[in-house]
Design a protein around this motif. Structure first.
Motif, short mmCIF file in Angstrom:
data_model
loop_
_atom_site.label_atom_id
_atom_site.label_comp_id
_atom_site.label_asym_id
_atom_site.label_seq_id
_atom_site.Cartn_x
_atom_site.Cartn_y
_atom_site.Cartn_z
N PHE A 330 56.98 98.31 -45.69
CA PHE A 330 58.08 97.54 -46.29
C PHE A 330 57.66 96.10 -46.59
CE2 PHE A 330 61.33 94.35 -45.21
CZ PHE A 330 62.14 94.48 -46.32
N VAL A 331 57.04 95.42 -45.63
CA VAL A 331 56.73 94.00 -45.84
C VAL A 331 55.64 93.82 -46.90
CG1 VAL A 331 57.42 93.37 -43.50
CG2 VAL A 331 55.03 93.93 -43.96
N ARG A 332 54.87 94.89 -47.21
CA ARG A 332 53.79 94.79 -48.21
C ARG A 332 54.13 95.51 -49.51
NH1 ARG A 332 51.65 94.84 -43.22
NH2 ARG A 332 49.93 93.37 -42.77
N ARG A 333 55.37 95.89 -49.67
CA ARG A 333 55.72 96.70 -50.83
C ARG A 333 55.55 95.95 -52.15
NH1 ARG A 333 62.37 97.01 -50.54
NH2 ARG A 333 62.73 94.74 -50.64
N SER A 334 55.60 94.61 -52.11
CA SER A 334 55.44 93.83 -53.34
C SER A 334 54.05 93.22 -53.46
CB SER A 334 56.48 92.71 -53.39
OG SER A 334 57.79 93.24 -53.37
N GLY A 335 53.14 93.69 -52.63
CA GLY A 335 51.79 93.15 -52.65
C GLY A 335 51.61 92.14 -51.54
N MET A 336 52.02 90.90 -51.76
CA MET A 336 51.91 89.88 -50.73
C MET A 336 52.95 90.13 -49.65
SD MET A 336 52.14 85.71 -51.06
CE MET A 336 53.93 85.71 -51.25
N PRO A 337 52.54 90.19 -48.39
CA PRO A 337 53.50 90.46 -47.31
C PRO A 337 54.59 89.39 -47.25
CG PRO A 337 51.25 90.67 -46.52
CD PRO A 337 51.16 90.05 -47.88
N ILE A 338 55.84 89.82 -47.15
CA ILE A 338 56.94 88.86 -47.07
C ILE A 338 57.19 88.42 -45.63
CG2 ILE A 338 58.08 89.75 -49.13
CD1 ILE A 338 60.04 91.24 -47.29
N ALA A 339 56.50 89.05 -44.68
CA ALA A 339 56.67 88.67 -43.27
C ALA A 339 55.43 89.05 -42.49
CB ALA A 339 57.90 89.35 -42.68
N SER A 340 55.19 88.31 -41.42
CA SER A 340 54.13 88.65 -40.47
C SER A 340 54.77 89.35 -39.29
CB SER A 340 53.40 87.39 -40.01
OG SER A 340 52.79 86.74 -41.11
N VAL A 341 54.08 90.37 -38.77
CA VAL A 341 54.69 91.24 -37.76
C VAL A 341 53.76 91.41 -36.57
CG1 VAL A 341 55.65 93.53 -37.30
CG2 VAL A 341 55.96 92.48 -39.56
N GLY A 342 54.37 91.39 -35.37
CA GLY A 342 53.63 91.69 -34.15
C GLY A 342 54.41 92.68 -33.32
N GLU A 343 53.72 93.45 -32.50
CA GLU A 343 54.40 94.47 -31.70
C GLU A 343 53.88 94.47 -30.28
OE1 GLU A 343 52.97 98.63 -32.06
OE2 GLU A 343 51.91 97.88 -33.85
N ALA A 344 54.71 94.99 -29.38
CA ALA A 344 54.32 95.19 -27.98
C ALA A 344 55.15 96.33 -27.44
CB ALA A 344 54.55 93.92 -27.17
#
Length: 381
Positions: A330-344
């Protein structure tokens, strides 16, 4: 008949105690109104107690003096209840339509002299009397009923005059409260051996509680829940806010496993500066809607201007991992990521530690974003 009346009085007394308990411990709103209603119930209980004793002692010649005392006390309490109901009615009206206490002061002010006069009639046997261990009405009994009738007329006028402010439910409850005991007084006058007045009072306070007090409390709790809901929602995205997030962190301690996602909008400041805050809001809404589509709305929190946290309690890791893949797409659907994501993801780990780990992963993703798109880095703006 005596046994029936005693049974009704006992049951009515139990009902009144139940109403008193609910009034004290269940109803929290409208303190003055509820306080006056509670006093009304206490007065009814006192009157019911003496009335019950009088019926238990009825016919026992050896206890005539005690019987007379109980009759005297429940007679006095009847007038006190009538007076205090006027005040309770004033508090009901005053909630929605402020009115002067002078509306009720005239009728209340004459209660003292009248009660003293009524006590004199009882003590002299002109109002009520004890004959061969039985309660009987005196030759001036009708005069003892003048003030209760005046109170009823006064209350009826107040109810009708302020009917629109009270509402149909309160009007019906108030009339029920008055007419129940009043009808039994009329019956008692024609049939002196039959008296259900205080039993009727018990059911009357129950009617008022159910129709007015409890209903008002439900409305109060609904408004309270609405305010709490509003205070825990973000006005822009409709997501839960930082306050709700802090509350959720406290509750998360009871879950065995928790998955955390930390999401930070990319280029929000640059978007606001270059295209205006409306464009920045659209970016945040896009991220929020994407998170809602992948996760449940109740799992997503906007904890600051451009930061979002997703909490996934008791979610199998396979499901959590699959949703992370969907979020990455989802965040990369337009090419440039619209958000940075981290998980735990962890089991038996303190929730704030998991959030910190997810945040650190997000910063690594943010560094990669700036590496891939150096023009978006803040110092290059």
């Amino acid at each position: 008949m005596r046994q029936v009346i005693i049974a009704l009085d006992i049951f009515s007394l139990m009902v009144s105690f139940l109403v008193l308990y609910c009034s004290i411990f269940e109803v929290k709103s409208h303190k003055e109104r509820n306080r006056s209603f509670t006093v009304c119930v206490i007065l009814v209980i006192i009157g019911q107690f003496f009335n019950l004793l009088s019926w238990i002692l009825d016919g026992q010649v050896e206890h005539e003096k005690f019987l007379f005392f109980t009759v005297f006390m429940y007679g006095i309490m009847g007038y006190v209840i009538a007076v205090y109901f006027i005040y309770y009615l004033w508090t009901l009206i005053n909630e929605t339509h402020p009115i002067s206490k002078w509306t009720v002061i005239p009728i209340i002010s004459i209660s003292g002299p009248y009660i003293l006069w009524m006590a004199y009639l009882i003590l002299t046997g002109r109002g009520v009397k004890i004959v061969d261990g039985h309660y009987r009405v005196g030759d001036l009994y009708l005069l003892t009923q003048i003030y209760p009738v005046l109170c009823m007329i006064w209350a009826v006028v107040m109810i009708l005059y302020y009917a629109s402010e009270l509402g149909r439910r309160k009007v019906a409850a108030c009339f029920a409260y008055m007419l129940s005991p009043a009808s039994t007084v009329i019956i008692h006058f024609y049939y002196p051996d039959v008296s259900f007045s205080y039993a009727a009072f018990g059911y009357a306070v129950l009617i008022v509680y159910v129709m007015v007090q409890a209903e008002q409390e439900r409305e109060y709790k609904t408004r309270e829940n609405t305010l709490i809901e509003a205070s825990t929602r973000d006005s822009l995205t409709g997501l839960y806010n930082r306050r709700a997030y802090d509350m959720a962190c406290t509750q998360m301690k009871k879950f065995d496993t928790v998955g955390i996602i930390f999401c930070d909008a990319n280029g929000l400041k640059r978007t606001n500066d270059a295209q205006g805050h409306a464009a920045g809001d659209r970016l945040l809404l896009s991220i929020a809607n994407g998170l809602i589509d992948i996760f449940s709305r109740k799992q997503v929190f906007r904890i600051s201007g451009d930061e979002f946290v997703v909490m996934c309690p008791n979610m199998p890791y396979e499901t959590f991992h699959a949703q992370m893949i969907s979020l990455g797409a989802f965040v990369r659907r337009s090419g440039m990521p619209i958000a940075s994501v981290g998980e735990a993801y962890g089991s038996g780990v303190e929730i704030h530690q998991l959030v910190k780990e997810a945040e650190q992963q997000m910063y690594l993703d943010k560094e990669q974003f700036y590496s891939d798109y150096p023009k978006m880095e803040r110092r290059n703006r």
